[in-house]
Design an enzyme around this catalytic site. Structure first.
Site, PDB file in Angstrom:
ATOM      1  N   GLU A 182     -12.457   2.638   4.830  1.00 51.20           N
ATOM      2  CA  GLU A 182     -11.444   2.792   5.666  1.00 51.20           C
ATOM      3  C   GLU A 182     -11.481   4.307   6.115  1.00 51.20           C
ATOM      4  O   GLU A 182     -10.174   5.056   5.872  1.00 51.20           O
ATOM      5  CB  GLU A 182     -10.089   2.318   5.229  1.00 51.20           C
ATOM      6  CG  GLU A 182      -8.812   2.083   6.369  1.00 51.20           C
ATOM      7  CD  GLU A 182      -7.460   1.772   5.723  1.00 51.20           C
ATOM      8  OE1 GLU A 182      -6.845   0.825   6.390  1.00 51.20           O
ATOM      9  OE2 GLU A 182      -7.143   2.501   4.951  1.00 51.20           O
ATOM     10  N   GLU A 225       0.818  -1.143  -0.181  1.00 58.06           N
ATOM     11  CA  GLU A 225      -0.138   0.218  -0.128  1.00 58.06           C
ATOM     12  C   GLU A 225       0.901   1.238   0.022  1.00 58.06           C
ATOM     13  O   GLU A 225       1.745   1.421   0.826  1.00 58.06           O
ATOM     14  CB  GLU A 225      -1.016   0.095   1.371  1.00 58.06           C
ATOM     15  CG  GLU A 225      -1.766   1.171   1.259  1.00 58.06           C
ATOM     16  CD  GLU A 225      -2.656   1.023   2.670  1.00 58.06           C
ATOM     17  OE1 GLU A 225      -3.819   1.777   2.973  1.00 58.06           O
ATOM     18  OE2 GLU A 225      -2.368  -0.005   3.502  1.00 58.06           O
TER      19      GLU A 225
END
Length: 270
Positions: A248, A153
């Site tokens: 998120e 990520e």
């Protein structure tokens, strides 16, 4: 945020949502809110949690499916962001890999987020990158045995974290050469870092293993910022992405209220 431009299902990240209740109660809270699928950051304080803590975590997932789990990332509150490239903490990474795979065997989880790790004072970045490739290769081989993937990520907000754009991660993936290691495209982090979100669909779609969202600025629920999240997700789906979208974001004013934008029918899938 309209809901007629794509049909991708959503998965609730319970390390940031439903924090109104203790971690072991969040899966039940998510289930009560209509979610069938959840994901977490590393849900323990250390790389090797006591067995009873692991058992309690797995038990708490009754009624939902665990879709994603981070490997141990260090002290996130202190700014640490992963151990993949952290010279001197190799044993912690190896230990958390064993724990994560054991949880996967019990829950069916088949996606693991391997946070790359910050640049370290006094360490050669090239040596950190070499270690990262070793760790990712080891974890990818272990994950492949159970049909799982790793995702890497790009992050914002931490200057020492070296992967900030999709291209940064793709360069790591190219150097690694493992089919089951893919890009985690968090639209919030990429947007904050100034990356081109449209290029995800046109240039990186084949490399994406998971997508996460929050609006920007602010990192709150869709509709609180300026990102056309529904449009970006529609373009990703049209280009071929068919996975879940991780929610998120930091909810305002609370998790349940913040979910008004998302119909019950989109909160996972049967």
């Amino acid at each position: 945020m309209t809901e007629d431009r794509h049909s991708l299902p959503y998965v609730a990240n319970l390390s940031i949502l439903f924090k109104e209740v203790p971690l072991l109660e969040r899966a039940a809270a998510a289930r009560a809110a209509g979610f069938t699928d959840v994901e977490y950051w590393w849900p323990f304080e250390s790389a090797v949690p006591p067995r009873d803590e692991v058992d309690a975590f797995v038990k708490s997932l009754d009624g939902v499916r665990l879709r994603g789990l981070n490997f141990y990332g260090g002290d996130l509150a202190a700014g640490e962001r992963g151990l993949v490239s952290w010279i001197g903490r190799e044993s912690e990474f190896a230990d958390s890999l064993v724990v994560a795979l054991a949880i996967a065997e019990r829950t069916g989880c088949r996606s693991f987020n391997a946070l790359y790790g910050n640049r370290l004072d006094g360490e050669d970045p090239a040596k950190q990158d070499d270690l990262a490739l070793v760790h990712l290769a080891t974890a990818a081989e272990a994950a492949a045995k159970i049909g799982a993937q790793l995702v890497v990520e790009p992050l914002s907000g931490v200057a020492r974290y070296p992967l900030k754009t999709a291209a940064d991660v793709v360069a790591v993936l190219d150097a690694l050469g493992r089919d089951n290691v893919r890009l985690l495209a968090d639209l919030y982090h990429l947007a904050v870092n100034g990356d081109d979100l449209d290029a995800l669909a046109t240039g990186h779609i084949a490399r994406i293993g998971h997508v996460q969202i929050a609006d920007a600025p602010g990192r709150h629920q869709p509709g609180t910022g300026s990102l056309d999240l529904d449009g970006h997700l529609a373009r990703l789906q049209q280009a071929g992405y068919a996975g879940f979208v991780g929610i998120e974001y930091v909810p305002e004013p609370d998790t349940v209220t913040s979910l008004d934008w998302l119909p019950i029918t989109r909160r996972g899938r049967a």
